[in-house]
Design a protein around this motif. Structure first.
Motif, PDB file in Angstrom:
ATOM      1  N   ASN A 144       0.802  -1.222   0.000  1.00  0.00           N
ATOM      2  CA  ASN A 144       0.000   0.000   0.000  1.00  0.00           C
ATOM      3  C   ASN A 144       0.837   1.276   0.000  1.00  0.00           C
ATOM      4  O   ASN A 144       0.268   2.368   0.095  1.00  0.00           O
ATOM      5  CB  ASN A 144      -0.929   0.008   1.218  1.00  0.00           C
ATOM      6  CG  ASN A 144      -1.963  -1.095   1.159  1.00  0.00           C
ATOM      7  OD1 ASN A 144      -2.557  -1.345   0.113  1.00  0.00           O
ATOM      8  ND2 ASN A 144      -2.187  -1.770   2.270  1.00  0.00           N
ATOM      9  N   PHE A 145       2.160   1.153  -0.103  1.00  0.00           N
ATOM     10  CA  PHE A 145       2.969   2.369   0.019  1.00  0.00           C
ATOM     11  C   PHE A 145       2.724   3.333  -1.137  1.00  0.00           C
ATOM     12  O   PHE A 145       2.745   4.547  -0.958  1.00  0.00           O
ATOM     13  CB  PHE A 145       4.452   2.013   0.188  1.00  0.00           C
ATOM     14  CG  PHE A 145       5.266   1.991  -1.076  1.00  0.00           C
ATOM     15  CD1 PHE A 145       6.033   3.082  -1.444  1.00  0.00           C
ATOM     16  CD2 PHE A 145       5.310   0.850  -1.877  1.00  0.00           C
ATOM     17  CE1 PHE A 145       6.814   3.052  -2.591  1.00  0.00           C
ATOM     18  CE2 PHE A 145       6.083   0.815  -3.020  1.00  0.00           C
ATOM     19  CZ  PHE A 145       6.835   1.924  -3.386  1.00  0.00           C
ATOM     20  N   GLN A 146       2.456   2.802  -2.318  1.00  0.00           N
ATOM     21  CA  GLN A 146       2.150   3.665  -3.451  1.00  0.00           C
ATOM     22  C   GLN A 146       0.830   4.408  -3.235  1.00  0.00           C
ATOM     23  O   GLN A 146       0.703   5.598  -3.534  1.00  0.00           O
ATOM     24  CB  GLN A 146       2.055   2.827  -4.735  1.00  0.00           C
ATOM     25  CG  GLN A 146       3.379   2.244  -5.192  1.00  0.00           C
ATOM     26  CD  GLN A 146       4.136   3.217  -6.091  1.00  0.00           C
ATOM     27  OE1 GLN A 146       4.092   4.421  -5.900  1.00  0.00           O
ATOM     28  NE2 GLN A 146       4.828   2.689  -7.068  1.00  0.00           N
ATOM     29  N   THR A 147      -0.149   3.685  -2.714  1.00  0.00           N
ATOM     30  CA  THR A 147      -1.462   4.287  -2.462  1.00  0.00           C
ATOM     31  C   THR A 147      -1.357   5.402  -1.428  1.00  0.00           C
ATOM     32  O   THR A 147      -1.989   6.459  -1.574  1.00  0.00           O
ATOM     33  CB  THR A 147      -2.447   3.216  -1.962  1.00  0.00           C
ATOM     34  OG1 THR A 147      -2.539   2.176  -2.951  1.00  0.00           O
ATOM     35  CG2 THR A 147      -3.816   3.802  -1.715  1.00  0.00           C
ATOM     36  N   ALA A 148      -0.547   5.171  -0.393  1.00  0.00           N
ATOM     37  CA  ALA A 148      -0.376   6.179   0.655  1.00  0.00           C
ATOM     38  C   ALA A 148       0.262   7.447   0.098  1.00  0.00           C
ATOM     39  O   ALA A 148      -0.153   8.566   0.422  1.00  0.00           O
ATOM     40  CB  ALA A 148       0.476   5.601   1.789  1.00  0.00           C
ATOM     41  N   ASP A 149       1.266   7.287  -0.737  1.00  0.00           N
ATOM     42  CA  ASP A 149       1.926   8.456  -1.322  1.00  0.00           C
ATOM     43  C   ASP A 149       0.985   9.192  -2.270  1.00  0.00           C
ATOM     44  O   ASP A 149       0.901  10.431  -2.259  1.00  0.00           O
ATOM     45  CB  ASP A 149       3.188   8.003  -2.064  1.00  0.00           C
ATOM     46  CG  ASP A 149       4.076   9.175  -2.460  1.00  0.00           C
ATOM     47  OD1 ASP A 149       4.038  10.214  -1.780  1.00  0.00           O
ATOM     48  OD2 ASP A 149       4.826   9.034  -3.445  1.00  0.00           O
ATOM     49  N   ALA A 150       0.263   8.432  -3.083  1.00  0.00           N
ATOM     50  CA  ALA A 150      -0.669   9.046  -4.036  1.00  0.00           C
ATOM     51  C   ALA A 150      -1.758   9.840  -3.304  1.00  0.00           C
ATOM     52  O   ALA A 150      -2.161  10.914  -3.766  1.00  0.00           O
ATOM     53  CB  ALA A 150      -1.301   7.974  -4.909  1.00  0.00           C
ATOM     54  N   LEU A 151      -2.227   9.325  -2.180  1.00  0.00           N
ATOM     55  CA  LEU A 151      -3.272  10.017  -1.423  1.00  0.00           C
ATOM     56  C   LEU A 151      -2.779  11.369  -0.928  1.00  0.00           C
ATOM     57  O   LEU A 151      -3.503  12.378  -1.009  1.00  0.00           O
ATOM     58  CB  LEU A 151      -3.724   9.155  -0.239  1.00  0.00           C
ATOM     59  CG  LEU A 151      -4.774   9.791   0.676  1.00  0.00           C
ATOM     60  CD1 LEU A 151      -6.060  10.066  -0.096  1.00  0.00           C
ATOM     61  CD2 LEU A 151      -5.054   8.877   1.873  1.00  0.00           C
ATOM     62  N   LEU A 152      -1.545  11.408  -0.420  1.00  0.00           N
ATOM     63  CA  LEU A 152      -0.996  12.669   0.072  1.00  0.00           C
ATOM     64  C   LEU A 152      -0.910  13.702  -1.050  1.00  0.00           C
ATOM     65  O   LEU A 152      -1.345  14.849  -0.894  1.00  0.00           O
ATOM     66  CB  LEU A 152       0.383  12.434   0.687  1.00  0.00           C
ATOM     67  CG  LEU A 152       1.145  13.696   1.130  1.00  0.00           C
ATOM     68  CD1 LEU A 152       0.332  14.500   2.139  1.00  0.00           C
ATOM     69  CD2 LEU A 152       2.506  13.313   1.709  1.00  0.00           C
ATOM     70  N   HIS A 153      -0.369  13.302  -2.189  1.00  0.00           N
ATOM     71  CA  HIS A 153      -0.238  14.235  -3.310  1.00  0.00           C
ATOM     72  C   HIS A 153      -1.612  14.686  -3.811  1.00  0.00           C
ATOM     73  O   HIS A 153      -1.794  15.869  -4.156  1.00  0.00           O
ATOM     74  CB  HIS A 153       0.544  13.573  -4.443  1.00  0.00           C
ATOM     75  CG  HIS A 153       2.013  13.468  -4.168  1.00  0.00           C
ATOM     76  ND1 HIS A 153       2.940  14.341  -4.684  1.00  0.00           N
ATOM     77  CD2 HIS A 153       2.716  12.588  -3.405  1.00  0.00           C
ATOM     78  CE1 HIS A 153       4.142  14.000  -4.273  1.00  0.00           C
ATOM     79  NE2 HIS A 153       4.035  12.942  -3.496  1.00  0.00           N
ATOM     80  N   THR A 154      -2.553  13.769  -3.858  1.00  0.00           N
ATOM     81  CA  THR A 154      -3.897  14.110  -4.326  1.00  0.00           C
ATOM     82  C   THR A 154      -4.559  15.125  -3.405  1.00  0.00           C
ATOM     83  O   THR A 154      -5.214  16.078  -3.864  1.00  0.00           O
ATOM     84  CB  THR A 154      -4.766  12.842  -4.421  1.00  0.00           C
ATOM     85  OG1 THR A 154      -4.166  11.923  -5.343  1.00  0.00           O
ATOM     86  CG2 THR A 154      -6.169  13.172  -4.902  1.00  0.00           C
ATOM     87  N   ARG A 155      -4.379  14.947  -2.106  1.00  0.00           N
ATOM     88  CA  ARG A 155      -4.993  15.876  -1.156  1.00  0.00           C
ATOM     89  C   ARG A 155      -4.354  17.261  -1.231  1.00  0.00           C
ATOM     90  O   ARG A 155      -5.037  18.274  -1.067  1.00  0.00           O
ATOM     91  CB  ARG A 155      -4.897  15.305   0.261  1.00  0.00           C
ATOM     92  CG  ARG A 155      -5.864  14.160   0.492  1.00  0.00           C
ATOM     93  CD  ARG A 155      -5.875  13.666   1.930  1.00  0.00           C
ATOM     94  NE  ARG A 155      -6.897  12.640   2.108  1.00  0.00           N
ATOM     95  CZ  ARG A 155      -7.127  11.985   3.237  1.00  0.00           C
ATOM     96  NH1 ARG A 155      -6.400  12.274   4.323  1.00  0.00           N
ATOM     97  NH2 ARG A 155      -8.074  11.076   3.312  1.00  0.00           N
ATOM     98  N   ILE A 156      -3.050  17.311  -1.478  1.00  0.00           N
ATOM     99  CA  ILE A 156      -2.394  18.612  -1.619  1.00  0.00           C
ATOM    100  C   ILE A 156      -2.900  19.322  -2.869  1.00  0.00           C
ATOM    101  O   ILE A 156      -3.201  20.516  -2.854  1.00  0.00           O
ATOM    102  CB  ILE A 156      -0.866  18.449  -1.653  1.00  0.00           C
ATOM    103  CG1 ILE A 156      -0.346  18.008  -0.278  1.00  0.00           C
ATOM    104  CG2 ILE A 156      -0.196  19.759  -2.076  1.00  0.00           C
ATOM    105  CD1 ILE A 156       1.132  17.667  -0.247  1.00  0.00           C
TER     106      ILE A 156
END
Length: 239
Positions: A144-156
């Motif tokens: 899930n590390f890719q999903t976690a990183d993508a979520l942060l960028h998406t929220r920013i």
């Protein structure tokens, strides 16, 4: 004639299969005729025609008299389309594409981080912090590390309040899926990236747009340097 749910599902399945064949270079420069493709995928000509028209609309194919359905260079694909983004990032990356990805991120993300520091609501900032905490506790061994990183960028990007930046989220997520596996193999690479994310989040929380922008730019420059080293000829020879 309007397609039913079953036919639309088949169209999606055929499109995915065609894309797999294209990015894996199984078809060469020109697709086989429609009747052959219909037999290959075991679908009607109507379904195949619709699937091909969807790819044509995304600038992925080009029909030419006496030549047939030609596969267009990936640089011509309509990257603003989220499906196309996902398909493009499934292909084997080349140095030019990686360069373009980094340049794109350098244009979009620092500005979005600065805007997030200025415009984000308290709830959005809390969501950004929450996403970062999940990322910081996720190792590269975790699927899930890719999903976690993508979520942060998406929220920013969402917190920037700019609808054009928000529309770029799919491309950013695709870029992350491409560069993160490379960075995770570098000594200390992923830890440095996570720390860089932390500096961005802190600047956004402090409502410091210039610092947020600088931190994002520094992170992208670090990523570019690491990718250059990872893809250097001597590094590839050692693999």
């Amino acid at each position: 004639m309007e397609l039913g749910n079953k036919e639309r599902s088949l169209v999606s399945k055929v499109m995915d299969g065609l894309i797999a064949g294209i990015v894996e270079e199984r078809y060469g420069a020109v697709l086989p005729p429609q009747d052959i493709l219909s037999k290959e995928f075991d679908v009607s000509r109507t379904v195949m025609r619709e699937a091909l028209s969807m790819l044509l609309a995304r600038h992925m194919l080009d029909v030419r008299p006496k030549i047939g359905t030609r596969i267009r260079p990936m640089r011509d694909w309509r990257m603003i389309d989220e499906d196309v983004v996902n398909w493009r990032f499934r292909s084997k990356p080349d140095k030019t594409f990686l360069r373009d990805v980094i340049e794109f991120r350098g244009l979009i993300e620092p500005a979005a981080c600065a805007l997030a520091a200025t415009r984000a609501s308290a709830a959005e900032i809390a969501g950004i912090r929450e996403a970062f905490e999940v990322l910081s506790q996720t190792s590269t061994d975790d699927p899930n590390f890719q999903t976690a990183d993508a979520l942060l960028h998406t929220r920013i990007l969402a917190a920037s309040g700019n609808q054009f930046y928000q529309q770029m989220a799919a491309i950013i997520r695709g870029a992350l899926s491409l560069v993160n596996p490379i960075l995770s193999t570098r000594d200390g690479g992923w830890n440095n990236v996570v720390a860089a994310h932390g500096r961005i989040v802190e600047a956004i929380e402090r409502r410091a747009p210039k610092e947020a922008e600088a931190a994002a730019l520094a992170m992208i420059e670090y990523t570019a340097d690491e990718l250059t080293r990872a893809l250097a000829p001597e590094a590839l020879e050692q693999r």
